[in-house]
Design an enzyme around this catalytic site. Structure first.
Site, short mmCIF file in Angstrom:
data_model
loop_
_atom_site.label_atom_id
_atom_site.label_comp_id
_atom_site.label_asym_id
_atom_site.label_seq_id
_atom_site.Cartn_x
_atom_site.Cartn_y
_atom_site.Cartn_z
CG ASP A 167 -18.43 8.34 -29.27
OD1 ASP A 167 -18.55 7.22 -29.80
OD2 ASP A 167 -19.40 9.00 -28.83
CD GLU A 422 -15.04 13.45 -22.63
OE1 GLU A 422 -14.79 12.39 -23.18
OE2 GLU A 422 -16.14 13.71 -22.11
CG ASN A 474 -17.50 17.10 -22.32
OD1 ASN A 474 -17.81 18.29 -22.47
ND2 ASN A 474 -16.60 16.50 -23.09
CE1 TYR A 476 -23.30 13.12 -22.90
CE2 TYR A 476 -21.10 13.42 -21.98
CZ TYR A 476 -21.99 13.54 -23.03
OH TYR A 476 -21.58 14.11 -24.22
CE1 TYR A 480 -22.39 6.70 -22.25
CE2 TYR A 480 -21.76 9.00 -22.07
CZ TYR A 480 -22.03 7.89 -22.84
OH TYR A 480 -21.93 7.97 -24.21
CD GLU A 512 -18.96 16.25 -25.28
OE1 GLU A 512 -19.35 15.12 -24.87
OE2 GLU A 512 -17.94 16.42 -25.95
C1 BDP Z 1 -17.89 12.53 -24.55
C2 BDP Z 1 -17.06 12.88 -25.77
C3 BDP Z 1 -17.85 12.82 -27.06
C4 BDP Z 1 -18.76 11.61 -27.05
C5 BDP Z 1 -19.75 11.76 -25.91
C6 BDP Z 1 -20.73 10.59 -25.80
O1 BDP Z 1 -16.44 14.14 -25.65
O2 BDP Z 1 -16.97 12.80 -28.15
O3 BDP Z 1 -19.40 11.42 -28.27
O4 BDP Z 1 -19.07 11.83 -24.70
O5 BDP Z 1 -20.45 9.66 -25.05
O6 BDP Z 1 -17.17 11.63 -23.82
O7 BDP Z 1 -21.75 10.62 -26.49
#
Ligand code: BDP
Length: 605
Positions: A167, A422, A474, A476, A480, A512
């Protein structure tokens, strides 16, 4: 590999500046021998810089294939007796260097330096023709992996495109400085410094490697080491290719409180200095004990970011002004660390981290080892297969890890190596792959190892965590998944972290977490993409981290907005920055500044 340096025994000329440039749209450069005959009808291009955003031309922005850089340079006559090197800090992703038509170096890897001796190819005291060809294609055997393919444009011309899983925009070109430098014929090729301390006595162990001199010249030279403190007082000395020395009343290199000694190595023959090189070193110790990450014996809590080398116009080109701005912002926000997501950053950045006392997790470009582009959702396709991530990929992964460690081992700021971001680590074949990789890395250096997982790898499903010291996650939830519902995301987060720790029993770093935020978009009550939402999301995550002692740090994704490929979920790039791409604060920056200013580096919970 030692960074080029001007010393009493070494010369240095920077070739940064404006080069001739041509993108090879018709794939004719090799056929017409541009490396020998030179470029006709070229454009001008700055080095270092990505070429993509320099021109006002969609074809160049998205170009996939070979580009050519050319420059003429007079090499001083006085250099005739020396060993002359050309060195490129990095170019993405596959490069060749020709000097006067002679191929002197070929290198694969977009984020590490490469160099070559060029004595055989140059004319001293005359103008020399330097051509660097750079190709930005990726394959399943490169890091990062990707796939180039052909499409036809409206006029029936074939053109290449690139499929990638990572990304960030595939910025291309010569990204870091190009140097010509000299060393004496017998010189120091490498220096390794390791530090420790006992009580108030610092211990420095070192090894100097000379280029392969014959027995005779080897016997004729001695290695001499001198160590100076920040007041330039001599505080230690030693002799021999390998050894150790003690520093009394040592001042340690501490996070956010850097102290650097100058380590000077000399090759001496009959009282005459043949070669001289110096390193800034910091004395500090890193350990993992009882589930804690210790720096100088104190538990360390990572506060900071995943970053990118990314900016307007220059793309991934090294920029001192932007880098110092970034370090000033890190200091302002009370961050103590960052991860070089998702590739080794410029050596110049690590030098700054050493000086600012910012702790670094150094990452190899193993990103996008997935069956899907980010953001990956749902079932993942297998990629650890004979055709995709295979033994060849593993060989590259080990080679690039070795080169990263060889380049960065002497930086006190670097406390951990991150070997992947990842990857599809729930696949059975990933296990043997990562076992071999981690074992290879442990032979290279004794710093802890990190593997970073995405949120599709459920707790207990990772086949490779057992080979690593720290688990990076990571996550979210609330973005997500549980989209827009921070409360639900927070509940899931807590459960996930507890289950993950239960399964692995290892320290966890939130490598993250974050949300896309459009600077200037305000909503009350908060909704996705607003500045308020970003603040609330981060606050909710922190409430969870603060209850869990096995969470050893928080790296917000991302330090600043950055460019990506074009996609429905990427509006002019990834907007998860706490700062804008121009490095101005969003609301979340003020919130983080308050939080990180109020918790210490130890953050005992
Ligand atoms: C993670 C990745 C990162 C992406 C981020 C995103 O490690 O490179 O930019 O999510 O979705 O999957 O913002």
């Amino acid at each position: 590999m030692l960074y080029p340096q001007l010393t009493s025994s070494r010369n240095l000329i920077s070739l940064s500046g404006i080069w001739n440039f041509k993108a090879d749209y018709k794939e004719e450069g090799y056929v017409n021998q541009w490396y020998l005959k030179g470029l006709k009808e070229y454009d001008l291009m700055p080095v270092p810089a990505s070429y993509n955003d320099i021109a006002v031309d969609a074809a160049l922005r998205d170009f996939v294939g070979d580009v050519w850089y050319e420059r003429k340079v007079v090499i001083p006559k006085q250099w005739e007796t020396e060993n002359v090197m050309i060195r490129v800090g990095s170019a993405s992703h596959h490069s060749k260097i020709w000097v006067n038509g002679v191929l002197v170096k070929e290198y694969t890897g977009g984020f590490l330096p490469f160099e070559s001796t060029i004595n055989e190819a140059i004319q001293f005291g005359e103008e020399n023709h330097i051509v660097i060809g750079v190709n930005n294609e990726l394959t399943w055997q490169t890091l990062p992996p990707g796939e180039a393919y052909y499409v036809e444009d409206a006029d029936g011309n074939r053109k290449k495109k690139l499929k990638q899983q990572h990304d960030f925009f595939n910025y291309s070109g010569i990204h870091r400085p190009v140097y010509l430098y000299t060393t004496p014929r017998t010189y120091m090729e490498d220096i390794t410094v390791q530090t420790d301390y006992e009580g108030d006595q610092g211990i420095i162990s070192y090894q100097v490697v000379m280029n392969q001199p014959d027995e005779e010249s080897r016997e004729a030279v001695t290695v001499k080491i001198e160590v100076y403190d920040e007041e330039n007082q001599l505080v230690g000395a030693a002799a021999g290719e390998k050894g150790s020395l003690q520093i009394d009343r040592v001042t340690l290199w501490q996070p956010q409180n850097a102290y650097l000694y100058k380590f000077v190595a000399k090759l001496v023959s009959k009282e005459h200095t043949l070669d001289e090189y110096s390193l800034n070193i910091g004395i500090r110790k890193v350990q993992i004990e009882n589930g804690q990450f210790l720096i100088n014996g104190e538990p360390f809590y990572f506060k900071g970011f995943g970053k990118h080398e990314d900016m307007d116009v220059k793309g991934k080109g090294l920029d001192d002004a932007m880098n110092i701005r970034d370090f000033n912002l890190l200091k302002w926000i009370h961050a103590n660390s960052f991860r070089t997501s998702h590739y080794p950053y410029a050596e110049e950045v690590l030098d700054l981290a050493d000086r600012y006392g910012i702790v670094v997790i150094d990452e190899v470009p193993a990103v996008g080892m997935l069956g899907q582009a980010v953001p990956a959702i749902g079932e993942l396709d297998g990629v650890f297969t004979d055709e995709k991530i295979n033994d060849e990929t593993l060989k590259e992964h080990i080679r690039l890890t070795r080169e990263m460690i060889a380049r960065d081992k002497n930086h006190p700021s670097v406390v951990m190596w991150s070997l992947a971001n990842e990857a599809s680590v729930m696949e059975p074949r990933a296990e043997a792959y990562f076992k071999e990789l981690a074992e290879a890395a442990r032979k290279m250096d004794d710093r802890p190892l990190l593997n970073v997982n995405l949120m599709l790898i459920e707790p207990g499903k990772c086949k490779v965590s057992k080979y690593f010291d720290v688990i990076g996650l990571n996550l979210y939830f609330g973005w997500y998944s549980e989209r827009g519902d921070i409360d639900a995301g927070k509940r899931r987060l807590k459960q996930w972290l507890q289950e993950c720790h239960e399964a692995e029993k290892k320290p966890i770093l939130l490598s993250e977490y974050g949300v896309d935020t459009i600077a200037g978009l305000h909503k009350e009550p908060a909704i996705m993409f607003s500045e308020e939402f970003q603040v609330q999301f981060l606050k909710a995550y922190h409430e969870v981290f603060d209850q869990l002692p096995f969470v050893i740090g928080e790296h917000v994704w991302n330090f600043a907005d950055f460019m990506t490929g074009q996609d429905l979920v990427r509006i002019d790039g990834n907007k998860k920055g706490v700062f804008t791409r121009q490095r101005q604060p969003k609301m979340a920056a003020h919130y983080l500044r308050e939080r990180w200013g109020s918790i210490t580096n130890t953050h005992s919970k």
